[in-house]
Design a protein around this motif. Structure first.
Motif, PDB file in Angstrom:
ATOM      1  N   PHE A 120      -6.593 -37.997  36.112  1.00 55.77           N
ATOM      2  CA  PHE A 120      -7.945 -38.504  36.373  1.00 55.77           C
ATOM      3  C   PHE A 120      -9.006 -37.498  35.934  1.00 55.77           C
ATOM      4  CE2 PHE A 120      -6.717 -41.536  40.104  1.00 55.77           C
ATOM      5  CZ  PHE A 120      -6.065 -42.347  39.190  1.00 55.77           C
ATOM      6  N   ASN A 121      -8.778 -36.224  36.231  1.00 59.54           N
ATOM      7  CA  ASN A 121      -9.750 -35.176  35.868  1.00 59.54           C
ATOM      8  C   ASN A 121      -9.876 -35.044  34.354  1.00 59.54           C
ATOM      9  OD1 ASN A 121     -10.223 -34.603  38.562  1.00 59.54           O
ATOM     10  ND2 ASN A 121      -8.772 -32.892  38.637  1.00 59.54           N
ATOM     11  N   LYS A 122      -8.768 -35.225  33.661  1.00 61.10           N
ATOM     12  CA  LYS A 122      -8.748 -35.034  32.209  1.00 61.10           C
ATOM     13  C   LYS A 122      -9.360 -36.213  31.452  1.00 61.10           C
ATOM     14  CE  LYS A 122      -5.562 -33.734  28.450  1.00 61.10           C
ATOM     15  NZ  LYS A 122      -6.172 -32.429  28.148  1.00 61.10           N
ATOM     16  N   TYR A 123      -9.037 -37.441  31.911  1.00 64.83           N
ATOM     17  CA  TYR A 123      -9.424 -38.622  31.143  1.00 64.83           C
ATOM     18  C   TYR A 123     -10.454 -39.520  31.831  1.00 64.83           C
ATOM     19  CZ  TYR A 123      -5.268 -37.425  28.402  1.00 64.83           C
ATOM     20  OH  TYR A 123      -4.350 -36.781  27.635  1.00 64.83           O
ATOM     21  N   GLY A 124     -10.581 -39.394  33.136  1.00 63.58           N
ATOM     22  CA  GLY A 124     -11.499 -40.260  33.867  1.00 63.58           C
ATOM     23  C   GLY A 124     -10.742 -41.296  34.687  1.00 63.58           C
ATOM     24  N   GLU A 125     -11.025 -41.296  35.950  1.00 63.98           N
ATOM     25  CA  GLU A 125     -10.341 -42.198  36.885  1.00 63.98           C
ATOM     26  C   GLU A 125     -10.521 -43.669  36.536  1.00 63.98           C
ATOM     27  OE1 GLU A 125     -11.000 -43.394  41.591  1.00 63.98           O
ATOM     28  OE2 GLU A 125     -11.640 -41.416  40.872  1.00 63.98           O
ATOM     29  N   GLU A 126     -11.691 -43.997  35.975  1.00 61.92           N
ATOM     30  CA  GLU A 126     -12.056 -45.407  35.756  1.00 61.92           C
ATOM     31  C   GLU A 126     -11.214 -46.105  34.685  1.00 61.92           C
ATOM     32  OE1 GLU A 126     -14.772 -42.822  33.164  1.00 61.92           O
ATOM     33  OE2 GLU A 126     -13.865 -42.759  35.165  1.00 61.92           O
ATOM     34  N   TYR A 127     -10.465 -45.350  33.900  1.00 60.92           N
ATOM     35  CA  TYR A 127      -9.680 -45.950  32.814  1.00 60.92           C
ATOM     36  C   TYR A 127      -8.278 -46.389  33.255  1.00 60.92           C
ATOM     37  CZ  TYR A 127     -13.311 -44.016  29.825  1.00 60.92           C
ATOM     38  OH  TYR A 127     -14.526 -43.705  29.241  1.00 60.92           O
TER      39      TYR A 127
END
Length: 391
Positions: A262-269
């Protein structure tokens, strides 16, 4: 009689049928693995596969009453014909209740079922090729004109290399299982269950499977109660610390990995499903072993066991901090079906121990849908970087 009819008759005479009787004392992934190996073996012998529906009580019966019921059923089933074998909802759910040719089909009503004990045959050092195996199998069917060879096993794990050797001698490999069209069968079966299992296809689907029930260590007042598959032992020693730490580490490690993604790519994806059998089987196995006198626990141990059960029921709650994570914890038919579907649909599958998630995904995932399987115990930055391909 025309020439075409004669050709059809000759084909029927030459065709040799086989089926597979799977062990019921193992879980679904082990049954699927056995099916793939024995199906491939039969095809290597140029036999034609006839499907026998199977049952898998091991995958969702964990309580005392369920165990007694299944034991009673197994005794009764000994007096029923293989031709009248029925299936359960699990096998129907994954689409393996029927095939092109089925043991219950009218054309096989008069066939003799010739049981072939594959375990005993493969013990023989002289059996090393398809011709060796074929001679041995067909010896048992000499006096049966219309027959179906039924491959029976209690577990072929120790014969895996020999089976692969025999299969290779026929220029085949494990990919032969694709002829069974398992993904097509699975998705065809889902038409009966439409709307029951919602999957968010607008996001990258991560499924995390954490095995607990029969891979757990419980600390009871300085004793380590270790549950592994159907075996259980009590260790009165301080040497248990590493084993206990490993048992508890999977959940924390899994949570940290999800947070890293989540930190690397974004939780929303992402849409994430966390699956676990939980500890119901663990505590049943411990109590059942104590009742049978396999282990000894005192009153203080039982009190601690009750406290531990309460504490472990909250082990997965940290995942609920994220709105895009859903939990499926505990053993029931509904949870099992939901877990299987989440595993099959996963773009990214994270596994811990055991083969359940790995084999279910590999057998039923559509070949044209790429996916990434991550082993939690060997995950590093290079593996996490591969997730970018799905965004």
């Amino acid at each position: 009689m025309n020439e075409q009819s004669l050709n059809l008759d000759s084909q029927k005479v030459d065709e040799t049928f086989f089926t597979v009787k799977l062990p019921e004392q193992v879980g679904l992934s082990d049954q699927l693995w056995h099916l793939s190996k024995l199906y491939t073996l039969g095809i290597a012998l140029s036999y034609t596969y006839v499907h026998t529906p199977f049952k898998c009580p091991r995958s969702y019966n964990v309580g005392y009453f369920e165990t007694v019921i299944e034991k009673s059923k197994s005794i009764l089933n000994k007096f029923t014909s293989i031709n009248s074998s029925s299936t359960d909802k699990l096998i129907e759910f994954i689409g393996l209740d029927k095939h092109e040719l089925n043991i219950s089909d009218q054309q096989f009503e008069l066939c003799n079922i010739v049981e072939i004990n594959i375990d005993e045959i493969l013990k023989d050092d002289k059996i090393n090729s398809t011709s060796d195996l074929k001679k041995c199998i067909e010896y048992f069917g000499l006096y049966s004109k219309e027959k179906i060879y039924s491959f029976v096993t209690k577990g072929i794990y120790k014969f895996e290399s020999k089976i692969e050797q025999i299969v290779r001698s026929a220029n085949l490999d494990d990919s032969t299982i694709k002829k069974l069209k398992l993904p097509e069968k699975y998705w065809k079966a889902k038409e009966k269950f439409s709307g029951k299992f919602s999957i968010d296809n607008s996001k990258v689907k991560i499924t995390l499977h954490i095995r607990k029930g029969d891979r757990t260590c419980i600390n009871l007042n300085g004793k380590l109660v270790s549950v592994f598959a159907s075996s259980i032992k009590v260790i009165d020693s301080t040497d248990y610390r590493d084993e206990l730490k490993q048992s508890l580490m999977d959940t924390t490690k899994a949570y940290n990995l999800i947070q890293e993604i989540f930190n690397k790519y974004g939780e929303e994806y992402f849409s994430v499903q966390v699956l676990s059998d939980g500890y119901q089987r663990t505590f049943f196995t411990i109590i059942w072993a104590m009742v049978r006198g396999k282990i000894k626990l005192n009153l203080n141990d039982l009190k601690q066991l009750h406290k531990t059960k309460k504490a472990l029921s909250k082990e997965f709650n940290d995942f609920l901090r994220f709105s895009n994570i859903s939990l499926v914890v505990g053993e029931s038919k509904q949870n099992l079906f939901q877990s299987i579907h989440a595993i099959v649909c996963a773009d990214i599958l994270i596994i811990t121990s055991g083969g359940f998630a790995y084999w279910v995904h590999n057998f039923f995932r559509k070949s044209n849908q790429p996916s990434l399987i991550i082993n939690l115990n060997s995950c590093d930055n290079k593996v996490v970087n591969k997730i970018s391909k799905f965004l």
